[in-house]
Design a protein around this motif. Structure first.
Motif, PDB file in Angstrom:
ATOM      1  N   LEU A 122       1.920   9.102  -2.859  1.00 35.14           N
ATOM      2  CA  LEU A 122       3.184   8.518  -2.411  1.00 35.14           C
ATOM      3  C   LEU A 122       4.028   8.043  -3.590  1.00 35.14           C
ATOM      4  CD1 LEU A 122       1.888   6.428   0.639  1.00 35.14           C
ATOM      5  CD2 LEU A 122       3.090   8.624   0.710  1.00 35.14           C
ATOM      6  N   TYR A 175       4.723   0.808  -3.543  1.00 35.97           N
ATOM      7  CA  TYR A 175       3.525   1.619  -3.757  1.00 35.97           C
ATOM      8  C   TYR A 175       2.747   1.143  -4.984  1.00 35.97           C
ATOM      9  CZ  TYR A 175       5.641   4.843  -0.382  1.00 35.97           C
ATOM     10  OH  TYR A 175       6.192   5.400   0.744  1.00 35.97           O
ATOM     11  N   ALA A 200      10.803   1.449  -2.835  1.00 33.93           N
ATOM     12  CA  ALA A 200       9.586   2.051  -2.288  1.00 33.93           C
ATOM     13  C   ALA A 200       8.544   2.234  -3.381  1.00 33.93           C
ATOM     14  CB  ALA A 200       9.914   3.395  -1.630  1.00 33.93           C
ATOM     15  N   ARG A 211       1.953  -0.319   1.548  1.00 29.81           N
ATOM     16  CA  ARG A 211       2.141   1.118   1.760  1.00 29.81           C
ATOM     17  C   ARG A 211       3.095   1.364   2.924  1.00 29.81           C
ATOM     18  NH1 ARG A 211      -2.683   4.953   4.099  1.00 29.81           N
ATOM     19  NH2 ARG A 211      -1.340   6.001   5.564  1.00 29.81           N
ATOM     20  N   ALA A 212       2.896   0.670   4.031  1.00 28.42           N
ATOM     21  CA  ALA A 212       3.771   0.840   5.186  1.00 28.42           C
ATOM     22  C   ALA A 212       5.192   0.416   4.856  1.00 28.42           C
ATOM     23  CB  ALA A 212       3.238   0.030   6.371  1.00 28.42           C
ATOM     24  N   GLU A 248      11.406   4.191   1.909  1.00 28.32           N
ATOM     25  CA  GLU A 248      11.722   5.597   1.643  1.00 28.32           C
ATOM     26  C   GLU A 248      12.598   6.170   2.742  1.00 28.32           C
ATOM     27  OE1 GLU A 248       9.423   8.727  -0.214  1.00 28.32           O
ATOM     28  OE2 GLU A 248       7.687   7.390  -0.103  1.00 28.32           O
ATOM     29  N   ASN A 249      12.251   5.884   3.973  1.00 33.26           N
ATOM     30  CA  ASN A 249      13.029   6.395   5.098  1.00 33.26           C
ATOM     31  C   ASN A 249      14.463   5.874   5.088  1.00 33.26           C
ATOM     32  OD1 ASN A 249      10.851   7.863   6.068  1.00 33.26           O
ATOM     33  ND2 ASN A 249      10.156   6.240   7.437  1.00 33.26           N
ATOM     34  N   THR A 289       6.900   3.109   2.877  1.00 30.54           N
ATOM     35  CA  THR A 289       7.324   4.229   3.716  1.00 30.54           C
ATOM     36  C   THR A 289       8.630   3.903   4.436  1.00 30.54           C
ATOM     37  OG1 THR A 289       5.020   4.892   4.035  1.00 30.54           O
ATOM     38  CG2 THR A 289       6.636   5.759   5.590  1.00 30.54           C
TER      39      THR A 289
END
Length: 219
Positions: free
Chosen positions: A38, A22, A18, A3-4, A10-11, A7
């Motif tokens: 997410l 997920y 991403a 999950r991290a 995505e950034n 993220t």
């Protein structure tokens, strides 16, 4: 961990990678509803940018998340609003009505439901729902005052809520005072908003008191 990692990707604008992160996270923790939120958002972004076939995946992911946790209003809100964005207004209404029953104090699904009622020409319901949403927004973050200076997505939605509320009143021939008042609220927050100014002008013309569509130059 996945999950991290998702993220971070995505950034960096790497939404396909991403989404895969997920998906892997969901394999490891299939009962964590937030992961579906997410993943659904990642699918939606990819569908908007380059692959429309993923609209269906986004819908299914939000739906699955809502089944995993029927108390998470965010999943119902995203699911219903995506139906709206795809012009599936009947489905949007059904899901968003579920959302507001899950959390009657959440302003976001209430506003989305109001917009859906408007599209389905249920103007009385739209007005009632917009008024509830606006009241909740003001209770949550003092929206009418905060948004005069703040430039956020929530403030954009506040302005759009007032504009669509104004048009709902106009459809019911209630420009005075309600329609004009809604458009005026939007103009206080965003004085140069063309949708708010256009609606205000239309209402004024309906009432036989047309106003200039463009500012009159001063000497």
């Amino acid at each position: 961990v996945q999950r991290a990692y998702g993220t971070v990707l995505e950034n960096q604008g790497k939404f396909t990678q991403a989404a895969e992160a997920y998906r892997q996270a969901i394999v490891r923790a299939p009962n964590v509803a937030y992961l579906y939120l997410l993943l659904g958002r990642a699918y939606r972004t990819i569908a908007q940018v380059r692959d429309p076939s993923l609209w269906a995946s986004a819908l299914e992911t939000f739906k699955k998340g809502a089944q995993v946790d029927p108390t998470d209003v965010r999943l119902f809100d995203e699911w219903g609003w995506l139906h709206y964005q795809l012009d599936q207004y009947r489905d949007a209404q059904e899901v968003l009505e579920n959302a507001v029953s899950v959390d009657p104090q959440a302003w976001s699904p209430r506003s989305h439901l109001a917009a859906t009622y408007f599209q389905r020409t249920q103007y009385e319901d739209a007005i009632a729902s917009f008024k509830q949403a606006l009241d909740l927004m003001n209770k949550t973050f003092d929206a009418d005052h905060y948004c005069v200076t703040a430039k956020t997505l929530s403030c954009d939605r506040l302005v759009q809520a007032y504009i669509t509320l104004g048009y709902a009143y106009r459809q019911l021939k209630q420009c005075a005072p309600s329609g004009l008042g809604a458009f005026r609220k939007a103009l206080i927050i965003r004085p140069n908003n063309p949708g708010a100014q256009g609606g205000y002008n239309q209402c004024a013309e309906d009432l036989g008191t047309p106003v200039p569509r463009t500012p009159i130059p001063r000497p």
